[in-house]
Structures are given as C-alpha cells and as structure tokens.
Motif scaffolding. Structure first.
Motif, PDB file in Angstrom:
ATOM      1  N   GLU A 130       0.809  -1.220   0.000  1.00  7.89           N
ATOM      2  CA  GLU A 130       0.000   0.000   0.000  1.00  7.89           C
ATOM      3  C   GLU A 130       0.845   1.275   0.000  1.00  7.89           C
ATOM      4  OE1 GLU A 130      -2.498  -0.402   3.457  1.00  7.89           O
ATOM      5  OE2 GLU A 130      -3.860  -1.783   2.434  1.00  7.89           O
ATOM      6  N   HIS A 131       2.160   1.156   0.136  1.00 10.89           N
ATOM      7  CA  HIS A 131       3.015   2.341   0.301  1.00 10.89           C
ATOM      8  C   HIS A 131       2.881   3.337  -0.846  1.00 10.89           C
ATOM      9  CE1 HIS A 131       6.009   0.686   3.516  1.00 10.89           C
ATOM     10  NE2 HIS A 131       4.751   0.612   3.903  1.00 10.89           N
ATOM     11  N   ASP A 132       2.919   2.882  -2.067  1.00 10.61           N
ATOM     12  CA  ASP A 132       2.844   3.807  -3.196  1.00 10.61           C
ATOM     13  C   ASP A 132       1.520   4.560  -3.184  1.00 10.61           C
ATOM     14  OD1 ASP A 132       3.903   4.901  -5.774  1.00 10.61           O
ATOM     15  OD2 ASP A 132       2.119   3.887  -6.556  1.00 10.61           O
ATOM     16  N   ARG A 133       0.415   3.844  -2.998  1.00 15.58           N
ATOM     17  CA  ARG A 133      -0.916   4.462  -2.979  1.00 15.58           C
ATOM     18  C   ARG A 133      -1.020   5.480  -1.853  1.00 15.58           C
ATOM     19  NH1 ARG A 133      -5.167   3.689   0.163  1.00 15.58           N
ATOM     20  NH2 ARG A 133      -4.435   1.698   0.976  1.00 15.58           N
ATOM     21  N   ILE A 134      -0.522   5.124  -0.683  1.00 20.07           N
ATOM     22  CA  ILE A 134      -0.598   6.023   0.471  1.00 20.07           C
ATOM     23  C   ILE A 134       0.245   7.272   0.233  1.00 20.07           C
ATOM     24  CG2 ILE A 134      -0.007   6.269   2.911  1.00 20.07           C
ATOM     25  CD1 ILE A 134      -0.711   3.247   3.209  1.00 20.07           C
ATOM     26  N   ARG A 178       1.177   8.665  -2.593  1.00 21.24           N
ATOM     27  CA  ARG A 178       0.522   9.508  -3.605  1.00 21.24           C
ATOM     28  C   ARG A 178      -0.670  10.249  -3.004  1.00 21.24           C
ATOM     29  NH1 ARG A 178       2.181   9.037  -8.523  1.00 21.24           N
ATOM     30  NH2 ARG A 178       3.578   7.355  -9.103  1.00 21.24           N
ATOM     31  N   ALA A 179      -1.453   9.558  -2.190  1.00 22.25           N
ATOM     32  CA  ALA A 179      -2.624  10.179  -1.573  1.00 22.25           C
ATOM     33  C   ALA A 179      -2.208  11.308  -0.623  1.00 22.25           C
ATOM     34  CB  ALA A 179      -3.453   9.132  -0.833  1.00 22.25           C
ATOM     35  N   ALA A 222     -10.535   4.589   2.467  1.00 20.47           N
ATOM     36  CA  ALA A 222      -9.836   3.497   1.788  1.00 20.47           C
ATOM     37  C   ALA A 222      -9.584   2.354   2.768  1.00 20.47           C
ATOM     38  CB  ALA A 222      -8.498   3.998   1.234  1.00 20.47           C
ATOM     39  N   LYS A 271      -7.289  -0.294   4.711  1.00 25.48           N
ATOM     40  CA  LYS A 271      -5.927  -0.138   5.209  1.00 25.48           C
ATOM     41  C   LYS A 271      -5.572  -1.338   6.082  1.00 25.48           C
ATOM     42  CE  LYS A 271      -3.689   4.010   5.823  1.00 25.48           C
ATOM     43  NZ  LYS A 271      -3.401   5.288   6.354  1.00 25.48           N
TER      44      LYS A 271
END
Length: 184
Positions: free
Chosen positions: A74-78, A80-81, A129, A131
């Motif tokens: 989830e690191h990339d999505r988090i 970016r968010a 989202a 998590k």
C-alpha cells in the motif's frame, strides 16, 4: 496550537469518546490535532508533537520508520494520496502561510520521493480506503479508514473501523483493554 483545538493536557478537557474505534482529528494539512485513546493505542500519540512531527504527511516522507505499520503493498498508494492531499490543503491556505510553506519546503529537501510526487501536481483530498495496519501487540488489522471532512474548517475526522469479515473488531477490543492497563 490555538484555543479551538482539543488539548489532552488541558485540565478539564474531555477526551473524544468512540469506544474501541480509533479516531483522530487532523487539520487541512493532515496535522493530527486530537486522538481518542483507541487511536493512541493503535498508532501512538501524534497530537501535540513539536514542529512538523504531528503531521502525517511529514512523518510518511521524512521518517521512513513511520511506514512500518502499513502493508508495503500500500506504500505507493498512500504516498501519492498524502502528497495530493497536502497540495489540496496548501491550495486553500494563503500563499504567505508560513507553516504550510515550511512544511512543503522541508519535505522537498528531505524526500526525493515527495519531490517527485509533488512535481506531478496531483490535487485530491483524502478519501476513505481500506488499510492494513500491523501492530506489534495484536498483529495485522484489516481496517476501513474513513475520512469525514468538515467543509467549513477543512478538518477531518479519521475513523479506523474493522472491515466486515475480519478479526479487527476483536483485535481493537483487545488493544483497548491492553491500552487501559496501568502497571505499578
């Protein structure tokens, strides 16, 4: 901290209460200004830290250890968010806002990852989202992170609810019991 913010160290100040549901209030830049005990038990104490240390986005990019409790998938999505959300928060503030400008400048200097995401110029407020949170005492919690926005102030209430079908409800209840223990 201004007088409108909840201050857990102020005498007579009531703690927000949602039982074992972790909840925190963050401002428009994602600086945590209040937490209930369940959020402190799950995530640690964020409210009232000095400088930018109460800011979720700053911690994410400036302190890589802050990512340890999140699923690496989830690191990339988090990231970016958080960058897009910070851009949205900064856009609502005055260009002369020293805290907002200083926060962005500090992150641009500290984190090449943040600098690259900031350069993409994505603007989007945080949304709810799923998590996965890894906690040392109770293991992996499958949660729904809900974000409730106050249009008037830009503050958000962030709730961490168990996802249906997961063991997270029991884990949060156990964490609530653990977090209320006092040892002599």
């Amino acid at each position: 901290m201004n007088s409108r913010q909840w201050n857990p160290r102020q005498p007579g100040c009531a703690r927000p209460r949602l039982g074992p549901t972790p909840a925190q209030v963050a401002d428009d830049l994602l600086t945590v200004v209040a937490q209930n005990r369940a959020a402190e038990n799950l995530l640690g104490i964020w409210a009232g830290r000095p400088g930018y240390q109460s800011n979720v986005t700053w911690q994410w990019f400036a302190n890589p250890a802050s990512r340890d409790s999140n699923d690496p998938a989830e690191h990339d999505r988090i990231g970016r968010a958080y960058a897009a959300d910070l851009r949205a928060g900064v856009a609502h503030r005055s260009p002369s806002d020293r805290f907002a400008r200083g926060l962005v400048d500090d992150l641009l200097q500290r984190s090449p990852e943040f600098a690259a995401l900031w350069a993409e110029q994505h603007v989007a407020a945080l949304a709810s989202a799923p998590k996965l949170i890894r906690h040392p005492a109770v293991g992996e919690l499958d949660l729904q992170c809900d974000v409730v926005l106050s249009p008037a102030t830009g503050h958000r209430l962030v709730l961490f609810r168990p996802r249906p079908g997961s063991d997270a409800h029991d884990q949060l209840a156990f964490l609530d019991v653990l977090g209320n223990q006092e040892f002599a």
